[in-house]
Write a protein that holds these residues in place. Structure first.
Motif, short mmCIF file in Angstrom:
data_model
loop_
_atom_site.label_atom_id
_atom_site.label_comp_id
_atom_site.label_asym_id
_atom_site.label_seq_id
_atom_site.Cartn_x
_atom_site.Cartn_y
_atom_site.Cartn_z
N ARG A 19 0.83 -1.21 0.00
CA ARG A 19 0.00 0.00 0.00
C ARG A 19 0.87 1.25 0.00
N ASP A 20 1.92 1.23 0.79
CA ASP A 20 2.82 2.38 0.88
C ASP A 20 3.52 2.63 -0.44
N ARG A 21 3.97 1.56 -1.11
CA ARG A 21 4.64 1.72 -2.42
C ARG A 21 3.69 2.30 -3.45
N LYS A 22 2.43 1.85 -3.45
CA LYS A 22 1.46 2.37 -4.42
C LYS A 22 1.17 3.84 -4.16
N ARG A 23 1.05 4.20 -2.89
CA ARG A 23 0.70 5.58 -2.54
C ARG A 23 1.85 6.54 -2.83
N ASN A 24 3.07 6.12 -2.57
CA ASN A 24 4.21 7.03 -2.71
C ASN A 24 4.76 7.09 -4.13
N GLY A 25 4.35 6.21 -5.01
CA GLY A 25 4.84 6.25 -6.38
C GLY A 25 4.32 7.48 -7.10
N ARG A 26 5.22 8.26 -7.64
CA ARG A 26 4.80 9.47 -8.34
C ARG A 26 5.05 9.38 -9.84
N LEU A 28 4.61 7.60 -13.57
CA LEU A 28 3.61 6.87 -14.35
C LEU A 28 4.25 6.38 -15.63
N VAL A 29 3.78 5.25 -16.11
CA VAL A 29 4.19 4.75 -17.41
C VAL A 29 2.93 4.71 -18.28
N GLU A 30 3.05 5.18 -19.51
CA GLU A 30 1.93 5.19 -20.44
C GLU A 30 2.24 4.25 -21.60
N ALA A 31 1.33 3.31 -21.83
CA ALA A 31 1.50 2.35 -22.91
C ALA A 31 0.13 2.05 -23.51
N ASP A 32 0.02 2.13 -24.81
CA ASP A 32 -1.23 1.85 -25.53
C ASP A 32 -2.39 2.68 -25.01
N ARG A 37 0.85 3.09 -12.53
CA ARG A 37 1.72 3.72 -11.53
C ARG A 37 2.97 2.87 -11.35
N VAL A 38 4.13 3.54 -11.40
CA VAL A 38 5.42 2.88 -11.22
C VAL A 38 5.70 2.77 -9.73
N ILE A 39 5.95 1.55 -9.26
CA ILE A 39 6.25 1.33 -7.85
C ILE A 39 7.70 1.68 -7.55
N SER A 40 8.61 1.22 -8.39
CA SER A 40 10.02 1.55 -8.19
C SER A 40 10.70 1.74 -9.55
N PHE A 41 11.73 2.58 -9.54
CA PHE A 41 12.46 2.93 -10.76
C PHE A 41 13.94 2.90 -10.44
N TRP A 42 14.75 2.30 -11.32
CA TRP A 42 16.19 2.26 -11.14
C TRP A 42 16.84 2.39 -12.50
N GLU A 43 18.15 2.38 -12.54
CA GLU A 43 18.90 2.64 -13.76
C GLU A 43 18.57 1.66 -14.88
N GLY A 44 18.34 0.40 -14.55
CA GLY A 44 18.12 -0.61 -15.58
C GLY A 44 16.68 -0.96 -15.86
N GLY A 45 15.73 -0.36 -15.13
CA GLY A 45 14.33 -0.70 -15.36
C GLY A 45 13.40 -0.09 -14.34
N ASP A 61 6.16 5.52 -22.53
CA ASP A 61 6.59 6.84 -22.07
C ASP A 61 6.53 6.88 -20.55
N LEU A 62 7.56 7.45 -19.93
CA LEU A 62 7.61 7.59 -18.47
C LEU A 62 7.40 9.06 -18.10
N TYR A 63 6.52 9.29 -17.12
CA TYR A 63 6.19 10.63 -16.65
C TYR A 63 6.44 10.71 -15.15
N ASP A 64 6.85 11.89 -14.70
CA ASP A 64 7.00 12.17 -13.28
C ASP A 64 6.15 13.38 -12.96
N ARG A 65 5.05 13.15 -12.27
CA ARG A 65 4.10 14.22 -11.92
C ARG A 65 3.68 15.03 -13.14
N GLY A 66 3.40 14.37 -14.22
CA GLY A 66 2.91 15.02 -15.42
C GLY A 66 3.99 15.50 -16.37
#
Length: 120
Positions: A19-26, A28-32, A37-45, A61-66
């Motif tokens: 729940r905490d990971r879902k809430r704190n993820g800022r 977004l990934v857009e596909a089709d 909502r992206v839970i975690s992001f790192w250099e390789g994925g 496409d990856l977005y951070d707060r729009g």
């Protein structure tokens, strides 16, 4: 001295972490035309919640707060701890201006000359 917790307590702790990971993820990934909502992001994925994450493959496409940050070529690599893991095959940062096809030299003019600069 090792401490053992009951299975119910461990399950409750894991649910709270998710729940905490879902809430704190800022991010977004857009596909089709759909966003996730992206839970975690790192250099390789990056990782999405496995419950509602499809097996994405291709350009996204990856977005951070729009704000559009990256255009990526991805592949789903597997599921781990309730997360769907995606790896980057290509990660391209979005530029706010078009790329230059030459290196500007020192003293080059950026705009058209003023009328006073024109030869007579």
């Amino acid at each position: 001295m090792p401490t053992f917790l009951p299975k119910e307590v461990l399950a409750g702790l894991e649910a709270a972490r998710q729940r905490d990971r879902k809430r704190n993820g800022r991010m977004l990934v857009e596909a089709d035309g759909k966003t996730y909502r992206v839970i975690s992001f790192w250099e390789g994925g990056f990782a999405l919640d496995a419950e509602n994450a499809p097996h994405l493959r291709g350009f996204v496409d990856l977005y951070d707060r729009g704000q559009h940050l990256y255009q990526c070529l991805i592949i789903a690599s597997g599921e781990e701890d309730g997360r769907m893991i995606y790896e980057f095959k290509r990660l391209t940062a979005i530029q706010d201006r078009p790329p230059q096809d030459f290196a500007p030299e020192k003293g080059d003019r950026i705009a058209l000359p003023l009328p006073s600069d024109l030869p007579l």
